[in-house]
Design an enzyme around this catalytic site. Structure first.
Site, PDB file in Angstrom:
ATOM      1  N   LYS A  85       2.247   4.589   1.260  1.00 38.75           N
ATOM      2  CA  LYS A  85       2.275   5.187   2.593  1.00 38.75           C
ATOM      3  C   LYS A  85       1.999   6.682   2.458  1.00 38.75           C
ATOM      4  O   LYS A  85       2.791   7.423   1.881  1.00 38.75           O
ATOM      5  CB  LYS A  85       3.632   4.956   3.249  1.00 38.75           C
ATOM      6  N   LYS A 115       2.474  -5.433   4.171  1.00 42.60           N
ATOM      7  CA  LYS A 115       1.842  -6.133   5.289  1.00 42.60           C
ATOM      8  C   LYS A 115       1.683  -7.612   4.957  1.00 42.60           C
ATOM      9  O   LYS A 115       1.413  -7.969   3.802  1.00 42.60           O
ATOM     10  CB  LYS A 115       0.452  -5.547   5.585  1.00 42.60           C
ATOM     11  N   GLU A 148       0.855  -1.185   0.000  1.00 43.59           N
ATOM     12  CA  GLU A 148       0.000   0.000   0.000  1.00 43.59           C
ATOM     13  C   GLU A 148       0.891   1.235   0.000  1.00 43.59           C
ATOM     14  O   GLU A 148       1.948   1.227   0.625  1.00 43.59           O
ATOM     15  CB  GLU A 148      -0.875   0.037   1.280  1.00 43.59           C
ATOM     16  N   ARG A 203      -3.930  10.835  16.515  1.00 43.93           N
ATOM     17  CA  ARG A 203      -3.128   9.728  17.005  1.00 43.93           C
ATOM     18  C   ARG A 203      -2.573  10.049  18.395  1.00 43.93           C
ATOM     19  O   ARG A 203      -2.454   9.158  19.235  1.00 43.93           O
ATOM     20  CB  ARG A 203      -1.983   9.461  16.032  1.00 43.93           C
TER      21      ARG A 203
END
Ligand SMILES: [Zn+2]
Length: 673
Positions: free
Chosen positions: A115, A290, A113, A136
């Site tokens: 980033k 991942k 993916e 976050r």
């Protein structure tokens, strides 16, 4: 369910679908007029029956009343950061480390993916409705910024489908598109305001606005990338299914995602993605790899609740060089802003020799603890001006010295000022030689007084020859005349006369142009125009209080105070007097209504048009009998929208106002000629 409640429910569903179709699928379902009609019906319903307003109502997307402070949110599961890999070798050792814990990892496949370089957020959904949104923070506890996140059109307020867990946290990356960032900085440069350093910090700052209407104006977007639902069953077996599932629930998921069967496939996909990253419309700082089967995520676990073992960020060597910071110097911009910059031991970055780099402002220097004598990392990635990233602390020499902003202007010695709510320090002296060059260049530039033939080099030449020391000197014929110009290098008889003529012609510029040209802090073209129209003459504006200036629609308190402070300064008033004595026009003409194809119609401009500047488009509309205002209302005949339009466009759509592009405007202008 009573009728009103049923109707409100139905309206929310229809509008929700329409927003998703427009922003996420890029395939509009409703006409603007239909959308507007339904949106207003829901607004009216909610106004009459506040009990019908639900936390997923699309009417919340326009922003809420300012908050006083942010509450804290404890993430259900910590928001992790990723370990980095800088080479294919790093990826291979990552796989073999994992294989010692879960031997089947190599056969399970991987996802890749893009980033996204933004600010991570955590979106809590309860029974499919966005209940809370948070930053976050430190990964464990973030700040609740729900009202701000609701203004981002990619974030669903209510989820599609039914397969979602009753309680879950969706994690995503909020970012500012590159074009929006550039447009924002262009506007700030024009208003003489300090520029934002990069899209990531700007996005993070916009997320933490107490007034969600300001967040909305920035134009943030969001990609979702994972979901956490401890104790609940997710209907996915793999990361790829999870990403597709997020999209099916209504989230926007970055499209350059893929699944490969093994690590060789990962390396191939990474090699394919790397050259594309710079061209994406958002900042991308690597590729996330991942492990695909979610069962293996549990098995691999995390390193100390900080980094997952099942994911890694493949980063690419940025164009960074390490060199010695010889000195921190300060130069003075045209608004008087003191800009600290680094003098470096010359070094090569991406084939260019770099010997200076910007340090932005004193706060950043302190935050990064950059000291004179340090070895520093310097980059010019993506930005034209090289910048200092930070010091290499392990190499810090014992005699490295922290930097403090000078208390007196390095160019003129005036005591500097630092407004309480700003990060910049300013020299208040409008005649400061440091400011003079930049301010005269701005004064003469296109869009300002438009004195053709008076660019940077010639201004420099006139100053060095002692002909001019401020903008009023330009109009002093004892100082600037054909004979004296011809005595300078680079002027012939003709060019000297042309410049003198161009200077004389600029005296006719209206008050609005003069106000912008004077380079008053925060006063861009738009503000100058509003002030000139409201006050009519320089005299009236000079005498106005900050409070009176602040009452002008579209002029906020920051501008009002800057304008009042400018005229309170005795040296500035003397400068204005000299300009007046030289015969400059100090008033704004009442625009005689022109006759033409746009007669009597009011227009609003938003975004960047492909060829016309905003000033030029305004002139042409006015010449055709129309007028241009800053805000959309029911009286607006059409909104002319260019690239990266602002919130005005959505408002116009909500009101059912026609949207024109530049081509359409030019057609209509032509229609009458
Ligand atoms: Zn100064």
């Amino acid at each position: 369910m009573p009728d009103a409640a049923r109707r409100a429910d139905e309206l929310r569903r229809i509008l929700h679908r329409a927003i998703h179709a427009y922003y996420v699928l890029d395939a509009p379902e409703l006409s603007d007029a239909e959308y507007d009609h339904l949106f207003r019906e829901l607004q009216d319903l909610e106004a009459a029956r506040p009990d019908l307003r639900t936390p997923d109502s699309p009417t919340l997307r326009v922003g809420a009343e300012p908050a006083e402070r942010f509450e804290k949110h404890r993430h259900l599961v910590p928001m992790l950061s990723l370990a980095n890999a800088f080479s294919d070798d790093d990826l291979r050792s990552w796989e073999s480390r994992n294989a010692r814990i879960a031997p089947e990892v190599g056969a399970g496949g991987y996802t890749v993916e893009v980033k996204i370089d933004g600010a991570a957020v955590c979106l809590t959904y309860r029974d499919g409705v966005l209940a809370r949104g948070a930053t976050r923070g430190n990964g464990v506890v973030g700040e609740v910024v729900t009202a701000n996140l609701r203004t981002i059109p990619d974030i669903p307020l209510r989820l599609d489908g039914t397969s979602w867990p009753a309680l879950m946290e969706v994690r995503g990356e909020v970012y500012l598109p590159k074009a929006a960032f550039e447009a924002l900085n262009r506007r700030r440069a024009q208003a003489g305001e300090p520029l934002y350093a990069n899209p990531r910090n700007t996005a993070a700052g916009a997320l933490r606005q107490l007034d969600s209407r300001l967040t909305r104006e920035r134009g943030l977007r969001c990609f979702a990338f994972t979901v956490e639902a401890p104790g609940e069953r997710l209907p996915f077996r793999t990361q790829r299914e999870l990403l597709d599932g997020l999209a099916a629930w209504g989230f926007r998921v970055e499209p350059h995602r893929g699944r490969v069967t093994d690590l060789a496939g990962v390396c191939g996909a990474v090699a394919e993605l790397e050259p594309q990253l710079d061209g994406l419309p958002f900042g991308a700082d690597g590729v996330v790899v991942k492990v695909d089967p979610l069962a293996l995520h549990d098995e691999l676990g995390t390193v100390g609740d900080r980094e997952p073992r099942w994911a890694i960020a493949r980063k690419f060597a940025p164009e960074v060089a390490i060199t010695k910071l010889l000195a921190i110097k300060v130069n003075v911009g045209r608004t008087g802003a003191l800009n600290p910059y680094a003098e470096l031991e010359p070094t090569e970055i991406g084939g260019v020799t770099v010997s200076t780099a910007t340090l932005h402002n004193a706060d950043l220097i302190a935050a990064k603890d950059i000291r004179v004598g340090d070895w520093v990392e310097v980059t010019r990635a993506g930005e034209v001006i090289p910048q200092v990233l930070g010091p290499v602390r392990e190499k810090r020499p014992a005699d490295a010295r922290p930097f403090t902003m000078p208390e007196r202007c390095p160019a003129c010695g005036a005591e500097v000022e630092r407004p309480a709510d700003e990060v910049m320090t300013y020299c208040p002296n409008v005649s400061c030689p440091g400011r003079v060059l930049e301010s005269i260049v701005h004064f003469a530039s296109r869009g300002a007084m438009d004195i053709r033939g008076l660019g940077y080099e010639r201004v420099q030449k006139l100053i060095e020859a002692g002909l001019i020391a401020d903008v009023a000197d330009l109009y002093d014929t004892e100082r600037v005349n054909p004979e004296r110009l011809q005595a300078l290098d680079g002027f012939a008889e003709k060019s000297a006369q042309q410049l003198v003529d161009a200077i004389a012609a600029s005296k006719k510029q209206p008050l609005s142009t003069l106000l912008f040209a004077l380079g008053i802090r925060h006063v861009g073209e738009g503000a100058a125009e509003l002030l000139a129209r409201r006050f009519g003459t320089m005299d009236a504006l000079t005498k106005a209080s900050a409070a009176a200036i602040g009452e002008v629609r579209g002029i906020g308190p920051t501008i009002a105070e800057a304008v009042a402070a400018f005229f309170a300064e005795i040296r500035n008033r003397e400068l204005i007097d000299r300009l007046r004595e030289s015969g400059l026009k100090m008033s704004e003409p009442r625009r005689a209504a022109a006759h033409g194809p746009l007669e009597g119609q009011t227009f609003v401009l938003t975004g960047t048009l492909p060829t016309l500047s905003r000033t030029e488009a305004t002139k042409q509309i006015e010449a055709a009998g129309g007028s241009v205002t800053g805000s959309v209302s029911k009286m607006t005949a059409a909104i002319v929208a260019g690239e990266e339009p602002g919130s005005k466009l959505e408002k116009a759509k909500a009101l059912g106002i026609p949207v024109w592009d530049e081509a359409e405007l030019l057609r209509r202008l032509k229609a009458g000629s």
